[in-house]
Design a protein around this motif. Structure first.
Motif, PDB file in Angstrom:
ATOM      1  N   ILE A  18       0.848  -1.208   0.000  1.00 26.73           N
ATOM      2  CA  ILE A  18       0.000   0.000   0.000  1.00 26.73           C
ATOM      3  C   ILE A  18       0.883   1.258   0.000  1.00 26.73           C
ATOM      4  CG2 ILE A  18      -1.967  -1.146   1.090  1.00 26.73           C
ATOM      5  CD1 ILE A  18      -1.144   0.400   3.699  1.00 26.73           C
ATOM      6  N   HIS A  78      -3.279   2.573  -2.529  1.00 28.58           N
ATOM      7  CA  HIS A  78      -2.985   3.086  -1.200  1.00 28.58           C
ATOM      8  C   HIS A  78      -4.216   3.473  -0.392  1.00 28.58           C
ATOM      9  CE1 HIS A  78      -3.459   6.874  -3.193  1.00 28.58           C
ATOM     10  NE2 HIS A  78      -2.390   6.691  -3.939  1.00 28.58           N
ATOM     11  N   SER A  79      -5.404   3.192  -0.914  1.00 23.04           N
ATOM     12  CA  SER A  79      -6.580   3.449  -0.086  1.00 23.04           C
ATOM     13  C   SER A  79      -7.355   2.147   0.089  1.00 23.04           C
ATOM     14  CB  SER A  79      -7.474   4.497  -0.740  1.00 23.04           C
ATOM     15  OG  SER A  79      -8.069   3.955  -1.910  1.00 23.04           O
ATOM     16  N   SER A  80      -8.185   2.129   1.121  1.00 29.01           N
ATOM     17  CA  SER A  80      -8.994   0.942   1.410  1.00 29.01           C
ATOM     18  C   SER A  80      -9.808   0.550   0.194  1.00 29.01           C
ATOM     19  CB  SER A  80      -9.942   1.237   2.565  1.00 29.01           C
ATOM     20  OG  SER A  80      -9.208   1.574   3.699  1.00 29.01           O
ATOM     21  N   GLU A  81     -10.430   1.564  -0.397  1.00 32.57           N
ATOM     22  CA  GLU A  81     -11.326   1.299  -1.517  1.00 32.57           C
ATOM     23  C   GLU A  81     -10.587   0.663  -2.691  1.00 32.57           C
ATOM     24  OE1 GLU A  81     -13.763   4.812  -1.956  1.00 32.57           O
ATOM     25  OE2 GLU A  81     -14.380   4.098  -3.947  1.00 32.57           O
ATOM     26  N   ASN A  92       3.285   3.627   8.940  1.00 38.90           N
ATOM     27  CA  ASN A  92       2.479   3.140  10.055  1.00 38.90           C
ATOM     28  C   ASN A  92       1.015   2.998   9.626  1.00 38.90           C
ATOM     29  OD1 ASN A  92       2.271   5.882   9.611  1.00 38.90           O
ATOM     30  ND2 ASN A  92       1.798   6.376  11.726  1.00 38.90           N
ATOM     31  N   ARG A  93       0.780   2.839   8.318  1.00 41.90           N
ATOM     32  CA  ARG A  93      -0.607   2.844   7.844  1.00 41.90           C
ATOM     33  C   ARG A  93      -1.311   1.524   8.160  1.00 41.90           C
ATOM     34  NH1 ARG A  93      -2.196   4.885   2.384  1.00 41.90           N
ATOM     35  NH2 ARG A  93      -4.130   4.661   3.529  1.00 41.90           N
ATOM     36  N   ILE A  94      -2.552   1.675   8.561  1.00 37.48           N
ATOM     37  CA  ILE A  94      -3.301   0.482   8.975  1.00 37.48           C
ATOM     38  C   ILE A  94      -4.667   0.362   8.315  1.00 37.48           C
ATOM     39  CG2 ILE A  94      -2.191   0.114  11.204  1.00 37.48           C
ATOM     40  CD1 ILE A  94      -4.427   1.787  12.490  1.00 37.48           C
ATOM     41  N   VAL A  95      -5.283   1.482   7.965  1.00 38.73           N
ATOM     42  CA  VAL A  95      -6.698   1.464   7.582  1.00 38.73           C
ATOM     43  C   VAL A  95      -6.998   0.522   6.409  1.00 38.73           C
ATOM     44  CG1 VAL A  95      -8.666   2.856   6.832  1.00 38.73           C
ATOM     45  CG2 VAL A  95      -7.150   3.697   8.627  1.00 38.73           C
ATOM     46  N   PRO A  96      -6.189   0.492   5.343  1.00 35.84           N
ATOM     47  CA  PRO A  96      -6.516  -0.405   4.234  1.00 35.84           C
ATOM     48  C   PRO A  96      -6.614  -1.877   4.654  1.00 35.84           C
ATOM     49  CG  PRO A  96      -4.917   1.210   3.518  1.00 35.84           C
ATOM     50  CD  PRO A  96      -5.035   1.359   4.992  1.00 35.84           C
ATOM     51  N   LEU A 142     -14.310   7.571  10.795  1.00 35.27           N
ATOM     52  CA  LEU A 142     -13.277   7.754  11.807  1.00 35.27           C
ATOM     53  C   LEU A 142     -13.934   7.939  13.174  1.00 35.27           C
ATOM     54  CD1 LEU A 142     -10.235   8.391  12.348  1.00 35.27           C
ATOM     55  CD2 LEU A 142     -10.810  10.772  11.916  1.00 35.27           C
ATOM     56  N   HIS A 191     -10.425   1.873  12.561  1.00 33.92           N
ATOM     57  CA  HIS A 191     -11.118   3.150  12.715  1.00 33.92           C
ATOM     58  C   HIS A 191     -10.978   3.717  14.123  1.00 33.92           C
ATOM     59  CE1 HIS A 191     -12.721   1.801   8.905  1.00 33.92           C
ATOM     60  NE2 HIS A 191     -13.226   3.013   8.708  1.00 33.92           N
ATOM     61  N   LEU A 212      -6.608   5.275  15.178  1.00 34.76           N
ATOM     62  CA  LEU A 212      -5.917   6.429  14.581  1.00 34.76           C
ATOM     63  C   LEU A 212      -5.661   7.563  15.569  1.00 34.76           C
ATOM     64  CD1 LEU A 212      -7.779   6.352  11.186  1.00 34.76           C
ATOM     65  CD2 LEU A 212      -5.384   5.788  11.605  1.00 34.76           C
TER      66      LEU A 212
END
Lengths: 592, 296
Positions: free
Chosen positions: B36, B108-111, B135-139, B187, B208, B211
């Motif tokens: 991502i 790089h996005s969830s979608e 440190n990205r987690i959302v995807p 969020l 969600h 963050l």
């Protein structure tokens, strides 16, 4: 389009403010958030406003990457990531880092707002600042050379006419050599005739292959290396001036070695110099005849030969103005000829300075000078008229009287002169305390005086700030920069600047010292822009004295009805004032 | 198809090293791989220190951008172009024709990740490996499994690392809830959570909640709430990386601290397998392969 601008930084938001200004100018809707806004708050604002773009600014350091990534995650979690484009900008941002962080685009250091606008508006961006295209300028363009006061005009006419009438039936070795040389350049084999008019040094060189002392031939390999080296040099052109298109900035070269000259020229060009001046060795002026071939000289001054000049020319940028000095010696007309043939843009002729401080006999240089001026007209090579006799102690008004005579004479012959007053702390200034309070008034007075008399381009030299420099490089760069600012403030056409070690170099001057002053001058131009330096009332008083002094000098010269005699007799400066009529070439003028 | 993501708590926590180990563990299976963020570059974009390369075998699939594909040494054959653009070109699906290194710049996005995942379901892919970024987690809300990479580059304070890991593990263990709960979309800030005290809520995913900057307060607030999630990945294990870039006068240098005690405490106190990939690759493989074989 709608933009949310978010400085993800405790304090820095200048870039975003500038971007905001431009976006507003272009009719976009913007919300500029203050620095240190909480990210949660930004998300809420974005959810309410639904912008097309979220512009984030941050000077990235370690740890900031996590912050920027978390912001993207928050937008993602809030369901905004695909609804808005997210752009990041900052000192350490690259396209790669933007991709890593999950931004749609990233802009790093030295990004112009035009580039960002082009991205958000979907336009194409051409990096304009990289392709500064300099063009060669004609310093004399737009000047009429009209003598503004009839009293001055009458005097200058009278003196010029007398000189022309006197020179008409006179010739010299230099003039005859020049005529032969012109034919030789057309392919005629007239070397023997040429050598008959030359000194032994030149004759030995051609007949016996004996090189003058401290002179050597440049080899074929060296020349090839030179060409390779010059070809490899590549840089983006730069303009030193900020908001004005004047003055052009010249530097001088003449290390003796054409290689070193070329490298000095390239560095000067890279740092924004607009023109260069070629200086030859002093002995070249006292020797009848010029050498040929590619020659290096171990001491100051680069030897004038057509080959040397062409080699230098091959190293010059197409926009660089090139002046080849001719004014003072026994080869003045021939130097003008070679300069023209080598592709020079300018030359330098002043019979008064050349004979009073350059060591050449006044009678000889007057004859040669008239012929050189004719060549200058024929080859459309404007000439500048230096007045460095001031440095010997001659008062400005006398030096200027001589300069104006040479200028007016040239105009009569169809040439285009450039006036060159010195911006200096001269002996005359010291003795009379003209600069007790400041360096501004007297230099301004010189320009005011000349402008009152003649509509001609003015190029203070050579170099500006002469005798105000010290060995301290910071001081030296500073004084040059301030004199440059003064020239800019006066709207002058060009200046010649020294390197910071020029006045005190005990050997060849260094390249870094050249950069010192070019940088300093650029900074001075940036600082003042269109703002002016205001002289005190003294300037006007001095100007009036100079104008009167010039008038008195010209009047005496006109009354003498013999320009050459006026030179010998000290009307343009006495021996006490440091003007010493030269001896080189004395008694060589012939009637024809 | 099963998807497996590697998420980290910071840069340089060992995500790519873990990914490379997983590629080896799963080498008999049909694998697709993406990131991502940006993977496989020679030098770190910020510290300038060398980064692990991503080696990919023949027959595998890679989801990466056109520009990144050009800079890979593996021979890649273009299969499909997604309508997903990045700062470095559009995202495409490639088949590896000849093994080599690959540079990964993925959705790089969830979608976008979901789009890619759904497309891959139709292909013959058994395991879809997703490397994290920074440190990205959302995807990773859309991933079936995750491996959590923690390390000294996040902090050299072991208590801090343990606390942070504990809270992340706790969030990943929140139950899957139904429609009978109050749905909180998007969020979930701490302010929002505190306004919902005492309620039974349903949030989209553990990501969600994670963050916030204040994990300790998040943990406290959760004590007063009944929270379930709509979807979440299953945590397979935690990896620890004892190496970290240390700031020097000029740039960074690689430094190292002992994290074996941290690993032991994570296992014991949080009841989750925890290992150092450089030393315990086989153990990682056992955990992952066992799980995937069971599910598959």
């Amino acid at each position: 389009m709608k933009f949310v601008l978010f400085p993800l930084d405790p304090v820095h938001d200048v870039a975003l403010k500038m971007l905001n200004r431009e976006l507003l100018k272009r009719g976009h809707q913007t919300i500029l958030l203050p620095p240190d806004t909480k990210m949660e708050e930004v998300i809420e604002i974005c959810q309410k406003e639904m912008p097309d773009f979220i512009m984030v600014s941050r000077t990235v350091g370690y740890g900031a990457a996590e912050l920027l990534a978390r912001f993207i995650d928050m937008l993602d979690a809030a369901g905004l990531r695909k609804k808005c484009k997210v752009v990041v900008g900052g000192k350490a941002i690259t396209k790669e880092l933007a991709a890593e962080l999950g931004y749609d685009a990233g802009f790093g250091e030295r990004t112009s707002w035009e580039e960002v606008i082009a991205y958000v508006e979907g336009g194409r961006f051409e990096r304009e600042e990289i392709t500064v295209k300099k063009t060669k300028k004609d310093i004399t363009q737009g000047y009429t050379y009209e003598v503004r006061d009839s009293a001055f005009r009458e005097l200058l006419d009278e003196i010029s006419d007398q000189i022309l009438a006197w020179a008409k039936d006179r010739t010299s070795l230099a003039i005859e050599r020049t005529k032969i040389k012109e034919k030789m350049l057309e392919g005629e084999d007239l070397l023997e005739e040429y050598l008959k008019l030359c000194d032994e040094v030149v004759v030995s060189y051609f007949r016996k292959n004996v090189l003058p002392k401290k002179v050597r031939l440049i080899t074929k390999e060296e020349k090839e290396k030179f060409e390779r080296l010059v070809n490899r040099i590549d840089f983006n052109e730069r303009i030193l001036r900020h908001s004005l298109d004047k003055p052009l900035v010249f530097v001088q070269y003449g290390t003796g070695c054409p290689f070193m000259d070329a490298m000095h020229i390239k560095v000067s060009e890279a740092w924004g110099a607009d023109g260069v001046l070629h200086f030859d060795p002093s002995w070249g002026a006292r020797c009848e005849g010029l050498l040929e071939g590619l020659l290096a000289h171990e001491e100051d001054g680069s030897i004038i030969t057509l080959e040397n000049l062409k080699l230098i020319k091959s190293a010059l940028n197409s926009s660089t103005l090139w002046c080849v000095r001719a004014h003072r010696g026994l080869n003045t007309p021939e130097t003008v000829l070679l300069a023209a043939r080598a592709g020079a843009d300018l030359t330098k002729i002043n019979m008064v300075y050349g004979s009073l401080n350059g060591g050449t006999d006044p009678e000889r240089l007057t004859v040669d000078g008239v012929y050189a001026l004719q060549l200058s007209a024929r080859y459309k090579l404007p000439y500048d008229i230096p007045t460095n006799e001031e440095l010997g102690g001659v008062p400005a008004h006398k030096a200027f009287a001589g300069m104006l005579v040479v200028a007016h004479l040239g105009v009569k012959l169809g040439a285009r002169p450039i006036l060159k007053p010195l911006f200096c702390y001269s002996p005359d200034v010291m003795i009379n305390d003209y600069m007790k309070d400041n360096y501004v008034d007297y230099n301004v007075a010189k320009v005011l005086a000349l402008r009152r008399i003649m509509d001609a381009p003015i190029w203070p030299g050579e170099p500006i700030g002469f005798m105000t420099h010290t060995e301290d490089r910071v001081q030296s760069a500073m004084t040059t920069a301030l004199h440059a600012a003064l020239a800019s403030s006066l709207g002058l056409d060009a200046i010649t600047i020294a390197s910071t070690d020029e006045a005190y170099a005990r050997g060849a001057i260094t390249v870094s010292a050249r950069i010192d002053t070019l940088r300093a001058v650029a900074e001075a131009f940036r600082f003042f822009g269109r703002a002016r330096i205001e002289p005190t009332k003294k300037a006007e008083e001095y100007a009036e004295n100079i104008v009167n002094g010039i008038y008195e000098t010209l009047k005496k010269v006109a009354e003498r009805q013999d320009f050459v005699a006026a030179l010998y007799e000290g009307l343009f400066g006495t021996r006490e004032e440091g003007a010493n009529p030269g001896r080189a070439g004395r008694g060589t003028v012939r009637k024809c | 198809m099963l998807s497996l993501g590697v998420l980290g708590t910071a840069k340089n926590t060992g995500k790519t090293t873990t990914l490379n180990a997983l590629l080896k563990c799963l080498s008999g299976k049909s694998i697709a791989i993406t990131s991502i963020g940006f993977d496989g570059e020679d030098l770190d974009h910020i510290t300038g220190l060398p980064k692990p390369k991503v080696l990919i075998e023949e027959g595998s699939f890679a989801v990466t951008s056109e520009e990144a594909a050009k800079h890979s040494t593996a021979r890649l054959h273009l299969l499909r172009r997604f309508d997903i653009r990045t700062a470095l070109g559009s995202i495409c699906l490639y088949r590896v024709r000849q093994a080599g290194t690959v540079i990964l710049i993925g959705p790089h996005s969830s979608e976008d990740l979901l789009t890619v995942k759904q497309t891959l379901e139709k292909d013959m892919v058994e395991v879809f490996l997703i490397d994290g970024a920074i440190n990205r987690i959302v995807p990773f809300q859309h991933s079936d499994f995750v491996v959590l990479a923690v390390g000294a580059s996040r902090s050299t304070n072991l208590d801090f690392l343990l606390t942070e890991t504990r809270i992340i593990v706790k969030m990943l263990r929140l139950p899957i809830g139904g429609k009978d709960r109050k749905l909180v979309e998007g969020l979930v800030s701490l302010e929002k959570l505190s306004s919902l005290r005492g309620e039974r809520i349903l949030v989209e995913s553990p990501m969600h909640l994670l963050l916030t900057e204040d994990f300790v307060r998040l943990e406290q607030l959760l004590n007063d709430l009944d929270v379930a999630v709509m979807r979440k990945p299953e945590l397979l294990c935690v990896t620890v990386n004892p190496c970290y870039p240390e700031r020097r006068m000029e740039g960074y240098a690689l430094a190292r601290i002992d994290l074996s005690e941290l690993a032991r405490r994570i296992e014991r106190e949080l009841d989750v397998p925890c290992l150092n990939v450089m030393e315990e690759e086989e153990r990682l493989c056992r955990i992952v392969v066992e799980k995937i074989d069971k599910q598959g």
